[in-house]
Write a protein that holds these residues in place. Structure first.
Motif, short mmCIF file in Angstrom:
data_model
loop_
_atom_site.label_atom_id
_atom_site.label_comp_id
_atom_site.label_asym_id
_atom_site.label_seq_id
_atom_site.Cartn_x
_atom_site.Cartn_y
_atom_site.Cartn_z
N MET A 1 0.83 -1.21 0.00
CA MET A 1 0.00 0.00 0.00
C MET A 1 0.87 1.26 0.00
O MET A 1 0.58 2.23 -0.70
CB MET A 1 -0.92 -0.01 1.22
CG MET A 1 -1.83 1.22 1.31
SD MET A 1 -2.98 1.38 -0.05
CE MET A 1 -4.25 0.25 0.47
N ASN A 2 1.92 1.23 0.83
CA ASN A 2 2.81 2.38 0.89
C ASN A 2 3.48 2.65 -0.46
O ASN A 2 3.65 3.79 -0.88
CB ASN A 2 3.88 2.17 1.97
CG ASN A 2 3.31 2.30 3.38
OD1 ASN A 2 2.26 2.92 3.55
ND2 ASN A 2 3.97 1.71 4.34
N GLU A 3 3.87 1.55 -1.13
CA GLU A 3 4.52 1.69 -2.43
C GLU A 3 3.55 2.30 -3.44
O GLU A 3 3.94 3.13 -4.27
CB GLU A 3 5.00 0.33 -2.93
CG GLU A 3 6.18 -0.21 -2.14
CD GLU A 3 6.66 -1.54 -2.68
OE1 GLU A 3 6.09 -2.03 -3.69
OE2 GLU A 3 7.61 -2.10 -2.10
N SER A 9 1.73 9.46 -5.65
CA SER A 9 2.20 10.81 -5.32
C SER A 9 3.22 11.30 -6.34
O SER A 9 3.22 12.48 -6.71
CB SER A 9 2.81 10.83 -3.91
OG SER A 9 3.98 10.02 -3.86
N LYS A 10 4.06 10.39 -6.85
CA LYS A 10 5.03 10.78 -7.87
C LYS A 10 4.33 11.21 -9.16
O LYS A 10 4.71 12.19 -9.79
CB LYS A 10 5.99 9.62 -8.16
CG LYS A 10 7.04 9.38 -7.08
CD LYS A 10 7.96 8.23 -7.48
CE LYS A 10 9.05 8.01 -6.44
NZ LYS A 10 9.93 6.88 -6.80
N ALA A 14 4.41 14.96 -10.72
CA ALA A 14 4.87 15.19 -12.08
C ALA A 14 3.80 15.90 -12.90
O ALA A 14 4.10 16.81 -13.69
CB ALA A 14 5.24 13.86 -12.74
N SER A 15 2.53 15.51 -12.71
CA SER A 15 1.43 16.16 -13.43
C SER A 15 1.26 17.61 -12.96
O SER A 15 1.02 18.50 -13.78
CB SER A 15 0.12 15.38 -13.19
OG SER A 15 0.23 14.06 -13.65
N TRP A 16 1.40 17.83 -11.65
CA TRP A 16 1.31 19.18 -11.11
C TRP A 16 2.41 20.07 -11.68
O TRP A 16 2.19 21.25 -11.98
CB TRP A 16 1.38 19.14 -9.59
CG TRP A 16 1.40 20.48 -8.91
CD1 TRP A 16 2.44 21.04 -8.26
CD2 TRP A 16 0.33 21.42 -8.84
NE1 TRP A 16 2.09 22.28 -7.77
CE2 TRP A 16 0.80 22.55 -8.11
CE3 TRP A 16 -0.98 21.44 -9.31
CZ2 TRP A 16 0.00 23.66 -7.84
CZ3 TRP A 16 -1.78 22.55 -9.05
CH2 TRP A 16 -1.28 23.64 -8.33
N SER A 17 3.59 19.50 -11.86
CA SER A 17 4.70 20.25 -12.44
C SER A 17 4.36 20.72 -13.85
O SER A 17 4.64 21.86 -14.22
CB SER A 17 5.95 19.37 -12.45
OG SER A 17 7.03 20.04 -13.04
N GLY A 206 2.24 12.88 -16.63
CA GLY A 206 2.76 12.45 -15.34
C GLY A 206 3.06 10.96 -15.30
O GLY A 206 4.09 10.53 -14.76
N LEU A 207 2.15 10.16 -15.88
CA LEU A 207 2.37 8.71 -15.94
C LEU A 207 3.60 8.37 -16.78
O LEU A 207 4.40 7.50 -16.41
CB LEU A 207 1.13 8.03 -16.53
CG LEU A 207 -0.11 8.01 -15.64
CD1 LEU A 207 -1.34 7.58 -16.44
CD2 LEU A 207 0.09 7.07 -14.45
#
Length: 359
Positions: A1-3, A9-10, A14-17, A206-207
Motif C-alpha cells: 500500500m505504501n509503495e 504521489s510521484k 509530475a502532473s502538477w509540475s 505524469g504517468l
C-alpha cells in the motif's frame, strides 16, 4: 500500500509540475479565443469560403489558424461551410488547419516545448491544410444527391460537441456585451470541450514521466523513422485535441523522443481521431476522405523527417531538444493560474441544472 501511495504521489507531482508550467499559457489562450469569438462575426468565415477554388483553399487554411474550435467542434462548422456551397478542398483545409493551430495550443507549445517547435507546428499544419485541400479538390465532385445527403448527416452527427452547437440568434450587443459573450464561450463552452482532455493529457504526461524511462525510449524508439510511424499509429485512434496532445509530447520528449516523432503526433492526432473519421467520410465522400487521410499521413511523416534534419542542422541533439523547467521555485502567478484552471475544469464537469420553463 505504501509503495502504491508513493507511485501515485510521484505521478501527481509530475502532473502538477506540467500544470504549473502550462496553466498561465492555457488561460491566456482561452482568453484570446474568447476575444476572437467576441469580435469576429460568426458568418465571417462562411462568406469568404464559397466555391472550391485555390483562393478559397488558402483562405480556409489561414482562417482556421486563430479560430478556437477543437477536433470535434470543427466538424459541424465544416458541415455548415459545405451547406453554404464550399467545395471539398476548402472544407478539408479547414478541417486540418482549425483544430491543429488554435491559439490555446500555440500558447501551450510555447510553455512546454521550445520556441522552434512552437513556430514549426502551425507552419507545417498550414502547409498540410493547403496541400490537402488542393489534393482533395482534384478528387472530383460527388453527385448532388450524395453531397446533400452526406452534409445533412455530417452536420447532425458532428453536433455532439458543446463547443459549437449553439444556435442562438445573434443580437446586437455593446462592446462590453460582446466581450462578456466571448469570455462566456471561451471559459464555458470551449473549456467544457477541451478542459477534461487537457487534464487527461497532463495526467498521461505524469504517468509517462514516472513509468517510461529514457532506456525504454532509446531501446524501442531510437530509430527516428520507426518512432514517427509508431507515434502516428498511436495518435489515430485517440481523441487527443491539439492542446491536450502537447503535455503528452512534452513528457515523451523529456524521455528522448525526437522532435520529428513529436510533430507527427501533434499533427496527426487532432486531424485523424477515430471519433471524427466517420463524419469526415460522410462529409467529403469516400474518395476525397481517403485522399485527405493519405495527405495527412505523408505530410506528417515527411514533415517529421524535415524537422529532425532541421534540428540536427541547427546543432540540437534530437534526443534532448526539450529541457525541463525548474518548478521547485514556481511563482505565485503559476500557482494561481493552476488553481484557477483546475477549479474551472472541475466546475465544467459538474452537472448542469436544468431550468424548467412554465407552460
Amino acid at each position: 500500500m505504501n509503495e502504491l501511495l508513493i507511485v501515485v504521489s510521484k505521478v501527481l507531482l509530475a502532473s502538477w509540475s506540467v500544470l504549473l508550467e502550462s496553466a498561465p499559457f492555457v488561460l491566456l489562450g482561452f482568453f484570446i479565443a474568447g476575444v476572437l469569438k467576441a469580435f469576429v462575426p460568426d458568418d465571417f468565415v462562411a462568406t469568404h469560403l464559397g466555391g472550391g477554388g485555390m483562393a478559397s483553399i488558402f483562405k480556409a487554411s489561414l482562417f482556421g489558424i486563430p479560430i478556437p474550435l477543437c477536433s470535434c467542434g470543427v466538424l459541424p462548422a465544416a458541415a455548415g461551410l459545405k451547406k453554404q456551397g464550399s467545395g471539398n478542398g476548402p472544407v478539408a483545409a479547414f478541417l486540418i488547419s482549425t483544430p491543429e493551430t488554435g491559439v490555446d495550443s500555440i500558447a501551450v507549445s510555447w510553455a512546454l516545448l521550445d520556441p522552434l517547435m512552437t513556430v514549426i507546428r502551425p507552419v507545417i499544419a498550414l502547409f498540410m491544410a493547403i496541400a490537402t485541400g488542393i489534393a482533395v479538390s482534384f478528387a472530383g465532385k460527388q453527385s448532388a444527391n450524395e453531397v446533400a445527403a452526406d452534409i445533412d448527416k455530417s452536420g447532425e452527427s458532428a453536433c455532439a460537441s458543446s463547443c459549437c452547437c449553439s444556435h442562438k440568434k445573434q443580437e446586437k450587443l455593446t462592446v462590453a456585451g460582446k466581450f462578456r459573450e466571448g469570455m462566456s464561450f471561451a471559459f464555458g463552452d470551449l473549456l467544457n470541450d477541451v478542459g477534461l482532455w487537457l487534464f487527461i493529457g497532463i495526467l498521461l504526461s505524469g504517468l509517462i514521466s514516472v513509468f517510461v524511462s529514457t532506456e525504454v525510449v532509446s531501446r524501442y524508439l531510437s530509430n527516428e523513422y520507426l518512432s514517427m510511424l509508431v507515434m502516428f499509429i498511436v495518435s489515430v485512434p485517440l481523441y487527443v485535441c491539439a492542446t491536450a496532445s502537447t503535455p503528452i509530447v512534452a513528457a515523451l520528449a523529456l524521455k528522448g523522443i525526437s522532435p520529428g516523432a513529436a510533430l507527427v503526433f501533434l499533427l496527426a492526432g487532432p486531424a485523424t481521431n477515430a471519433a471524427s473519421l466517420p463524419v469526415i467520410f460522410r462529409m467529403l465522400g469516400r474518395k476525397s476522405a481517403l485522399i485527405y487521410l493519405a495527405s495527412i499521413v505523408l505530410i506528417s511523416l515527411i514533415g517529421g523527417v524535415v524537422v529532425n534534419d532541421l534540428y540536427s542542422y541547427l546543432g540540437y541533439d534530437i534526443t534532448h531538444w526539450v529541457s525541463k523547467g525548474a518548478h521547485e521555485e514556481a511563482g505565485i502567478v503559476s500557482i494561481a493560474a493552476s488553481v484557477v484552471l483546475l477549479l474551472l475544469v472541475l466546475k465544467s464537469l459538474l452537472p448542469k441544472k436544468q431550468i424548467g420553463h412554465p407552460r
